[in-house]
Write an enzyme that holds these catalytic residues in place. Sequence first.
Site, PDB file in Angstrom:
ATOM      1  N   SER A 257       0.823  -1.205   0.000  1.00  0.00           N
ATOM      2  CA  SER A 257       0.000   0.000   0.000  1.00  0.00           C
ATOM      3  C   SER A 257       0.860   1.259   0.000  1.00  0.00           C
ATOM      4  CB  SER A 257      -0.952  -0.035   1.199  1.00  0.00           C
ATOM      5  OG  SER A 257      -1.971   0.911   1.047  1.00  0.00           O
TER       6      SER A 257
ATOM      7  N   LYS B 124     -13.269   7.237  -8.749  1.00  0.00           N
ATOM      8  CA  LYS B 124     -12.560   8.516  -8.853  1.00  0.00           C
ATOM      9  C   LYS B 124     -11.277   8.499  -8.030  1.00  0.00           C
ATOM     10  CE  LYS B 124     -14.387  12.044  -6.736  1.00  0.00           C
ATOM     11  NZ  LYS B 124     -15.268  13.200  -6.410  1.00  0.00           N
TER      12      LYS B 124
END
Length: 444
Positions: free
Chosen positions: A99, A140
Amino acid sequence: MRRALLMVLMVSMLLLPTVSAEKKVVYVGEIEGTITQYTADQFESYIKIAEERNAEALIIELNTPGGQGDAMMRIVSLIQNSTVPVIIYVYPRGAIAASAGTYIAMASHLIAMAPGTSIGACEPILGYSANGSIVRAPAKIRNFYAAYMRSLAEASGRNETAAVKFVLEDLSLTAQEALRANVIEIIANDVPELLKKANGMKTKVPVSGKGYVTLNFTNVEVKRLNPSLSYQIVSFLANPGIAYILLTVGMLGLVFGFLTPGWHVPETLGAILLVLGVVGMGYFGYNTAGLVLVILGIIFFIAEALTPTFGLFTIAGLVSFILGGLIMFGKGGGIYLVSGETFSTLRIIIIVTGIILALFFLFGMVAVMKAHKKRPETGKEEMIGAVGRVVEDLDPEGMIKVRGELWKAVSKTGETIKAGEKVRVVKMNGLTLIVERFEGDGDV
């Protein structure tokens, strides 16, 4: 003549200033655990030390499951603006750069991994649902982070396709796979092997103000940068499990304290644990987190003065004050409030100051309690039990003298008490004292 010239030459050589090759230094720092603002502070501290001491490079041993996006972006900016090459080394064996850790690695000037490590899995998430399933971010946000990762890969000449898959497909790669995919540059078992393999390589990302730099690790000295005291404290608190437990127990303590007023222990512990849990969430920097704890400590001290609790608030204030001071001045942030040498002295000052404040409020509490227990100097309560002497026979009414003042008095039993005898006040009826004969040695 030749001998004279030879002598002059030898003397001149002896007098010439000696030039010795200064040994180059490579610093090695460690970042482990969840990426928070505290991690960014520690990263900034490492880079600043390396820059101030003109290091050849800074190696960060990274092991993280990820963390906060804003803290990660701040670290990326720190690396990109560093005047010293920053090498991210996923280490030790079994470590991961997942991550947020992958973004940090992709922004670095060189990436190395130890065998048995992995990198990737960068899909942004919003959290977890009640049943434990992942709540994925909307398209988005995912597209933004994919473009951000692509830009980092593009700037470093690394594999853009794999970089985007890290985000959109949660791709994860082993060290060997990452090397073959042109995501990393080196696989090394330890720092010496890393330096040997990286020697002569050109950085994948331009070093601020220097452009692409060819790494020269010939005859270098490796120095380790130990994590600051602040970072060690907040790293423990920032563990998601620890932070969650602190928040939960803290809130339960406050609720239980409000339901059982007068004890003060549950709400005191609850307040401390709740603040530590909030600090552990990692949204503060060192300075803010430390300041919050110092303020909490002062509030406890004031509460002790206003509501004596036999030292409970004092102990709570002492713990909060010292912990806050150590975090705030613990040489953790990139902006040094004090030097390392000064902090060694300051640490003692913080502890001593906290103890002095605690003693001040503790003794203040004792004085308040004594004042509450002390008999009032004037009024009805003060007269009860006082011993006086009869100046006019009580038959059953007469006059007595108590503490230098004349009072009208009445014998409690109705018996006659002669002048000169001692009496003790047992009751007060308006301005008349009800007394009884006293045979003891009390003051008159």
